[in-house]
Design a protein around this motif. Structure first.
Motif, PDB file in Angstrom:
ATOM      1  N   LEU A 187       0.843  -1.185   0.000  1.00 51.21           N
ATOM      2  CA  LEU A 187       0.000   0.000   0.000  1.00 51.21           C
ATOM      3  C   LEU A 187       0.883   1.241   0.000  1.00 51.21           C
ATOM      4  N   THR A 188       0.376   2.329  -0.520  1.00 50.97           N
ATOM      5  CA  THR A 188       1.097   3.599  -0.450  1.00 50.97           C
ATOM      6  C   THR A 188       0.323   4.528   0.470  1.00 50.97           C
ATOM      7  N   ILE A 189       0.914   4.861   1.604  1.00 57.70           N
ATOM      8  CA  ILE A 189       0.304   5.757   2.577  1.00 57.70           C
ATOM      9  C   ILE A 189       1.282   6.887   2.847  1.00 57.70           C
ATOM     10  N   ALA A 190       0.834   8.103   2.657  1.00 57.77           N
ATOM     11  CA  ALA A 190       1.682   9.285   2.828  1.00 57.77           C
ATOM     12  C   ALA A 190       2.970   9.168   2.010  1.00 57.77           C
ATOM     13  N   VAL A 192       4.591   6.497   1.253  1.00 59.56           N
ATOM     14  CA  VAL A 192       5.473   5.419   1.702  1.00 59.56           C
ATOM     15  C   VAL A 192       4.808   4.074   1.422  1.00 59.56           C
ATOM     16  N   SER A 193       5.568   3.110   0.922  1.00 63.61           N
ATOM     17  CA  SER A 193       5.056   1.770   0.695  1.00 63.61           C
ATOM     18  C   SER A 193       5.024   1.013   2.023  1.00 63.61           C
ATOM     19  N   VAL A 194       3.857   0.494   2.387  1.00 64.90           N
ATOM     20  CA  VAL A 194       3.689  -0.133   3.694  1.00 64.90           C
ATOM     21  C   VAL A 194       2.855  -1.404   3.569  1.00 64.90           C
ATOM     22  N   SER A 195       2.877  -2.192   4.646  1.00 64.14           N
ATOM     23  CA  SER A 195       1.881  -3.241   4.857  1.00 64.14           C
ATOM     24  C   SER A 195       1.020  -2.799   6.025  1.00 64.14           C
ATOM     25  N   ALA A 196      -0.211  -3.300   6.079  1.00 58.39           N
ATOM     26  CA  ALA A 196      -1.132  -2.807   7.101  1.00 58.39           C
ATOM     27  C   ALA A 196      -2.138  -3.879   7.477  1.00 58.39           C
ATOM     28  N   MET A 288      -2.825  -0.926  12.119  1.00 60.72           N
ATOM     29  CA  MET A 288      -1.380  -1.106  12.304  1.00 60.72           C
ATOM     30  C   MET A 288      -0.705  -1.002  10.944  1.00 60.72           C
ATOM     31  N   ILE A 289       0.360  -0.214  10.900  1.00 59.87           N
ATOM     32  CA  ILE A 289       1.074   0.058   9.650  1.00 59.87           C
ATOM     33  C   ILE A 289       2.563  -0.171   9.873  1.00 59.87           C
TER      34      ILE A 289
END
Length: 320
Positions: A187-190, A192-196, A288-289
């Motif tokens: 995912l892209t949040i702000a 940044v590539s993340v898992s959540a 949770m990210i």
């Protein structure tokens, strides 16, 4: 000094399972002698996570809460675990929870063992494999290795016994709320590539507030900052690194205020939050990210890691 701080962080994670994501992590304390007197939390997973030890059942007339009906193999596994003291009288079995595809057990080594604890666990596995063969099932039964934690802090044992006993209920809740307990990746949040994992709609709340507390803040200052943040009716976001941040995030969970937790380790497919964080996640009050890949070994919290997590929390709060 840095090694001591990291060990302290690991012990804090064991003491506060409600603020950590738990997963199948094969961890060891590098400096610990696994023959010595201690209380050990052990987790073993069935090979391929196959539900060979039993089945999860809902509440009924005999069981007010969800429970696990053990299979014949599960009953044999339970007997093997309870029989460990026959081979090692230095060990007391304090707790055991057998789930369909894994088990959690707590062993108390009352005096120094003649062998490494790993040999004890391997002997237990051998007995379970023999039971599987007797039932004409394939072996090996277990995944390679096992996960352990050394319970040392005040109250840790009681908290973890409660956690083990609550396992069937948590699995039932997780199945009832699969959308909140499913890991999303890439995912892209702000930016940044993340898992959540959790309630993604929390990112759309009109008021998201970063929890950031200097280690120089007094308890009174932390309390005032907590009152200010909790009184604004928003979502709190933080990695919860400093004592003040931990305190405020814990207060938020207790008050059922929604939180976005930035984690310093990614999520495996079987990751799940623990304790109060678990129930808050089921209620849709947690997201949770993690900007990091999942790793099985203990994650050292570096200054660079702290900066990256705080920057992500700040970007989420300011919508940058």
């Amino acid at each position: 000094m840095e090694e001591k701080r990291n060990e302290g962080r690991k012990q804090w994670a064991l003491k506060h399972p409600e603020l950590t994501a738990t997963a199948s992590m094969k961890r060891r304390m590098v400096s610990h002698d696994y023959r010595e007197r201690a209380v050990y939390l052990i987790t073993l997973c069935v090979d391929g996570r196959a539900p060979r030890l039993g089945s999860l059942c809902g509440p009924d007339d005999s069981h007010p809460l969800p429970w696990v009906s053990l299979s014949p193999l599960g009953e044999r596994v339970k007997a093997e675990w309870l029989g460990i003291p026959r081979y090692y009288p230095q060990i007391r079995v304090l707790a055991l929870t057998v789930m369909p595809d894994h088990l959690h057990g707590i062993l108390f080594v009352t005096e120094p063992l003649p062998v490494h604890l790993g040999k004890v666990i391997n002997g237990f596995k051998t007995g379970c494999n023999k039971a599987a063969r007797d039932l004409e099932l394939s072996v090996p039964l277990w995944e390679q290795g096992y996960n352990d934690g050394v319970l040392r802090g005040k109250g840790q044992l009681n908290r973890w016994i409660e956690y083990l006993n609550d396992n069937p209920r948590r699995l039932w809740v997780k199945r009832e709320h699969q959308d909140y307990f499913t890991v999303s990746r890439n995912l892209t949040i702000a930016g940044v590539s993340v898992s959540a994992m959790g309630n993604h709609r929390l990112l759309q709340h009109p008021t998201i507030l970063q929890v950031y507390c200097s280690r120089r803040m007094s308890k009174e200052d932390i309390a005032r900052e907590g009152d200010r943040l909790l009184g604004q009716g928003g979502v709190l976001v933080s990695p919860g690194i400093s004592p003040g941040e931990k305190d405020i995030m814990a207060r938020a969970l207790e008050a059922e205020v929604p939180v976005i937790q930035i984690c310093n380790n990614g999520f495996s497919d079987i990751s799940k939050p623990g304790g109060r964080l678990f129930d808050a996640c089921a209620a849709g009050k947690v997201l949770m990210i993690s900007p990091f890949e999942h790793r099985n070994d203990y994650q050292r919290l570096t200054a660079e890691c702290c900066h990256e997590m705080n920057a992500l929390a700040r970007a989420i709060a300011t919508r940058r």
